[in-house]
Design a protein around this motif. Structure first.
Motif, mmCIF file in Angstrom:
data_model
loop_
_atom_site.group_PDB
_atom_site.id
_atom_site.type_symbol
_atom_site.label_atom_id
_atom_site.label_comp_id
_atom_site.label_asym_id
_atom_site.label_seq_id
_atom_site.Cartn_x
_atom_site.Cartn_y
_atom_site.Cartn_z
ATOM 1 N N VAL A 1 30.344 -13.088 -7.552
ATOM 2 C CA VAL A 1 31.774 -12.804 -7.398
ATOM 3 C C VAL A 1 32.235 -11.646 -8.278
ATOM 4 O O VAL A 1 33.069 -10.828 -7.856
ATOM 5 N N ALA B 1 28.647 -18.194 -2.633
ATOM 6 C CA ALA B 1 29.535 -17.042 -2.792
ATOM 7 C C ALA B 1 29.363 -16.063 -1.631
ATOM 8 O O ALA B 1 30.344 -15.559 -1.069
ATOM 9 N N TYR C 1 32.380 -15.103 1.052
ATOM 10 C CA TYR C 1 32.896 -13.734 1.088
ATOM 11 C C TYR C 1 32.259 -12.871 2.176
ATOM 12 O O TYR C 1 32.587 -11.695 2.302
ATOM 13 N N GLU D 1 37.390 -16.235 -8.828
ATOM 14 C CA GLU D 1 37.385 -15.748 -7.449
ATOM 15 C C GLU D 1 37.778 -14.267 -7.435
ATOM 16 O O GLU D 1 38.601 -13.829 -8.238
#
Length: 340
Positions: free
Chosen positions: A75, A116, A120, A210
């Motif tokens: 992240v 992650a 994303y 985040e």
């Protein structure tokens, strides 16, 4: 029963940790399995960023779960791409692993990493592993893209631009203080249970930050292209000074406009720490700091999760915070510096 990494060997470990990975981005032409990944970007600008994380310097495995570490490692790289107004597409991951780690430890790390990537929309396309004599070493490179002429740099801020920040500040730093306090309290007590009641948000902000993909989407939807932008990794003061140096300008930010969460304020009082100092210099918030033209004031004020905290000035006015009683205090870069 845990499995020694030596039983699998380097390539066996890579195969074990990366099996089942499917590529999702059209730019990911070829991923894991060859000497190099193949990426194709015909009509956009390519962004590349990298982060090096060292055990004992950037993280403490006494209280950082390996799954959380894998997630955070990915992240923080995504955040750098968003800070350029781009979209992360691929990562390559290199690890230095000491003999105290098992296959199961690395599985936990990769569980976080893959989570992650899934959330994303990023492809894991390669990397490397090696033995380490000094604990765990993590190096991640992230590749992203941005439309032609849409990249945002640090050097575009202009006199009268508004200074904006997403989310709230200081929570990750207070989470670190809480984790360190509980670590100290647990010394010599094998049955010790840490007390995070009422402060879960602080712990989450430190262990599982985040990247602000949502803010980039909101800005684009509102038709706002920031004049400059950074993510807040080393502390707001430090990042503001970077923008002002690169843009050859000054700034004024207001103490009473600094966005701070309630749990952060309570923790600062409990630890007898200056709340504004923690918010301005704590770091690891991974919020977005950016400037917009004054003409975008009405647009940016309507966006959720964004606060206008000051404005850009001419360079001869310097960089300062305006306190609640109207005094001006020079900004200093007191944030995270691993080489200090």
């Amino acid at each position: 029963m845990e499995t020694e990494i030596s039983k699998l060997g380097e390539f066996g470990l890579i195969d074990h940790l990366t099996k089942g990975i499917e590529l999702k981005n059209p730019s990911s032409h070829r991923g894991i399995g060859d000497d190099a990944a193949v990426l194709k970007y015909p009509d956009t600008d390519v962004l590349v960023t990298t982060d090096l994380l060292l055990e004992g310097v950037h993280f403490d495995l006494t209280y950082v779960p390996l799954k959380h570490l894998g997630y955070k490692s990915a992240v923080v790289n995504f955040s750098d791409i968003y800070a350029m107004n781009g979209t992360p597409r691929q990562i390559v991951v290199s690890l230095g692993i000491s003999s105290r780690f098992t296959v199961e430890h690395m599985e936990a790390f990769y569980d976080g990493l893959r989570l992650a990537c899934e959330i994303y929309g990023v492809d894991l396309v390669g990397g490397d592993t090696s033995a380490s004599r000094q604990g765990l070493v993590i190096s991640i490179t992230c590749i992203g893209d941005v439309e032609k002429d849409k990249a945002v740099f640090r050097n575009g801020a202009k006199d009268t631009d508004l200074i904006c920040v997403s989310g709230d500040l200081g929570a990750a730093y207070m989470g670190l203080q809480l984790l360190e306090r509980e670590k100290a309290a647990s010394a010599g007590k094998p049955d010790f249970e840490p007390d995070f009641a009422g402060k879960e948000y602080l712990v989450e902000r430190q262990l599982k930050p985040e990247a602000r993909k949502d803010i980039i989407a909101e800005l684009a939807k509102a038709g706002i292209k920031p004049t400059s932008m950074m993510d807040v990794s080393d502390g707001l003061s430090s990042e503001l000074l970077h923008i002002c140096k690169e843009s050859d300008c000054g700034c004024r930010v207001y103490e009473d406009r600094t966005p701070i969460d309630y749990q952060t304020a309570v923790m600062a009082e409990e630890l007898n720490m200056n709340l504004v100092t923690a918010a301005m210099n704590g770091g690891e918030d991974y919020e977005l700091l950016f400037t917009v033209p004054l003409t975008d004031h009405e647009k940016v004020e309507k966006l959720p999760g964004i606060k206008v905290i000051g404005y850009i000035t001419k360079p001869d006015l310097g960089c300062a915070m305006v306190t609640r009683d109207g005094q001006e205090m020079p900004l200093r870069a007191q944030g995270w510096n691993s080489l200090a």
